[in-house]
Scaffold this motif. Structure first.
Motif, mmCIF file in Angstrom:
data_model
loop_
_atom_site.group_PDB
_atom_site.id
_atom_site.type_symbol
_atom_site.label_atom_id
_atom_site.label_comp_id
_atom_site.label_asym_id
_atom_site.label_seq_id
_atom_site.Cartn_x
_atom_site.Cartn_y
_atom_site.Cartn_z
ATOM 1 N N SER A 132 45.966 34.567 23.527
ATOM 2 C CA SER A 132 47.094 35.101 24.339
ATOM 3 C C SER A 132 47.044 35.425 25.785
ATOM 4 O O SER A 132 47.743 36.133 26.568
ATOM 5 C CB SER A 132 47.944 36.291 23.798
ATOM 6 O OG SER A 132 47.109 37.348 23.479
ATOM 7 N N GLN A 133 45.766 35.222 26.085
ATOM 8 C CA GLN A 133 45.154 35.703 27.653
ATOM 9 C C GLN A 133 44.874 34.607 28.051
ATOM 10 O O GLN A 133 43.945 33.718 28.113
ATOM 11 C CB GLN A 133 44.059 36.554 27.386
ATOM 12 C CG GLN A 133 43.539 37.380 28.515
ATOM 13 C CD GLN A 133 44.536 38.237 29.240
ATOM 14 O OE1 GLN A 133 45.274 39.238 28.649
ATOM 15 N NE2 GLN A 133 44.454 38.223 30.576
ATOM 16 N N VAL A 134 45.282 34.455 29.502
ATOM 17 C CA VAL A 134 44.975 33.744 30.553
ATOM 18 C C VAL A 134 43.832 34.261 31.604
ATOM 19 O O VAL A 134 44.225 35.438 32.061
ATOM 20 C CB VAL A 134 45.988 33.178 31.533
ATOM 21 C CG1 VAL A 134 45.716 32.326 32.515
ATOM 22 C CG2 VAL A 134 47.250 32.626 30.763
ATOM 23 N N HIS A 176 36.091 38.701 40.514
ATOM 24 C CA HIS A 176 34.689 38.147 40.477
ATOM 25 C C HIS A 176 34.160 37.946 41.866
ATOM 26 O O HIS A 176 32.689 37.637 42.120
ATOM 27 C CB HIS A 176 34.780 36.733 39.924
ATOM 28 C CG HIS A 176 35.580 35.505 40.408
ATOM 29 N ND1 HIS A 176 37.264 35.647 40.514
ATOM 30 C CD2 HIS A 176 35.033 34.623 41.623
ATOM 31 C CE1 HIS A 176 37.362 34.657 41.395
ATOM 32 N NE2 HIS A 176 36.191 34.058 41.684
ATOM 33 N N HIS A 177 35.062 38.112 43.016
ATOM 34 C CA HIS A 177 34.334 37.819 44.402
ATOM 35 C C HIS A 177 33.334 38.971 44.705
ATOM 36 O O HIS A 177 32.603 38.657 45.828
ATOM 37 C CB HIS A 177 35.559 37.756 45.235
ATOM 38 C CG HIS A 177 36.295 36.496 45.254
ATOM 39 N ND1 HIS A 177 35.703 35.271 45.544
ATOM 40 C CD2 HIS A 177 37.646 36.533 44.721
ATOM 41 C CE1 HIS A 177 36.972 34.398 45.326
ATOM 42 N NE2 HIS A 177 37.846 35.008 44.883
ATOM 43 N N GLY A 201 41.941 40.423 39.506
ATOM 44 C CA GLY A 201 41.850 39.465 40.005
ATOM 45 C C GLY A 201 43.247 38.412 39.903
ATOM 46 O O GLY A 201 44.190 38.992 39.888
ATOM 47 N N GLU A 202 42.934 37.363 39.333
ATOM 48 C CA GLU A 202 43.820 36.456 39.046
ATOM 49 C C GLU A 202 44.203 35.970 37.553
ATOM 50 O O GLU A 202 44.639 35.284 37.109
ATOM 51 C CB GLU A 202 43.572 34.913 39.998
ATOM 52 C CG GLU A 202 43.702 35.052 41.422
ATOM 53 C CD GLU A 202 43.542 33.699 41.975
ATOM 54 O OE1 GLU A 202 43.977 32.582 41.521
ATOM 55 O OE2 GLU A 202 42.734 33.558 43.026
ATOM 56 N N SER A 203 43.465 36.861 36.642
ATOM 57 C CA SER A 203 43.480 36.988 35.344
ATOM 58 C C SER A 203 44.923 37.548 35.074
ATOM 59 O O SER A 203 45.508 38.448 35.697
ATOM 60 C CB SER A 203 42.641 37.360 34.568
ATOM 61 O OG SER A 203 41.300 36.660 34.611
ATOM 62 N N ALA A 204 45.417 37.046 33.914
ATOM 63 C CA ALA A 204 46.892 37.658 33.595
ATOM 64 C C ALA A 204 46.617 39.262 33.030
ATOM 65 O O ALA A 204 45.718 39.594 32.494
ATOM 66 C CB ALA A 204 47.515 36.676 32.444
#
Length: 218
Positions: free
Chosen positions: A7-9, A31-32, A56-59
């Protein structure tokens, strides 16, 4: 790149070729922070730099728990068919690396655990007070997670069966006795206290840590 893990992006970047390494950042980062490290490390390794859930860009999840973040790492390994990666985790990422190795050492080759703690009591009191002030100010559930988790017993560390390199700075916000407790309870572990370094100075936006770990990763 993005990948659906149950259920995780999760957002991640893959760089380089060679033996695989997964990088796991700290609280309220992405991660940057590893960009400079990736540039050097990717010359010898396939590097997967991931954004933890809600970073970051994770859900964004409904709740934040280190155990769930460890599951995300293990699910990423399975989904991408990464064979025996090394985990390099910093701060919260170090906690996640420990938990992943406790859960499934058989999927890993080794772990590098930087600036991690077993419980909030492993953080120096003055730094813990600052985290509490931050939470009063921002009410961020990620900050709250640092105040109530992790809760790792030393008996759990003894289930880690891969080599471990446990690192902290001489001026770290993590108590040195906490770093020693982690290293001394993992069967095949080395401890490294870096002179003059604080919690982040040797790893955020620098490739400095690679000088300390590259032989360990071979």
């Amino acid at each position: 790149m993005y990948i659906q893990l149950n259920s995780q992006v999760i957002c991640y970047e893959k760089t380089g070729e060679g033996t695989p390494v997964i990088l796991i950042h700290g609280n309220k980062e992405d991660h940057h922070i590893f960009d400079e490290l990736v540039e050097v490390m990717s010359r010898e390794h396939t590097v997967y730099a991931m954004d933890s859930r809600g970073h970051g860009e994770s859900a964004t999840p409904k709740e934040y728990h280190y155990s769930d973040m460890a599951d995300d790492v293990l699910n990423l390994i399975d989904a991408l068919d990464i064979i025996s990666p090394a985990l390099v985790g910093y701060s919260d990422g170090g906690i996640v690396a420990l938990l992943a190795a406790i859960k499934a050492s058989n999927k890993l080759s080794r772990i590098v655990c930087c600036g991690a703690n077993l419980t909030p009591a492993g953080i120096h009191h003055k730094d813990l007070r600052e985290i509490k002030k931050d939470y009063k100010r921002d009410n961020d559930p990620r900050t709250l997670m640092m105040l109530v988790e992790p809760d790792i017993d030393t008996s759990e560390l003894q289930r880690i069966s891969v080599p471990a390199l446990v690192i902290a700075g001489e001026k770290d916000c993590i108590k040195e006795k906490e770093t020693n407790k982690i290293a001394s309870n993992i069967k095949n572990a080395q401890m490294l206290i870096l002179p003059g370094e604080d919690h982040s100075s040797y790893i955020e936006h620098t490739d400095k840590i690679y000088n300390y770990i590259y032989r360990f990763l071979v």
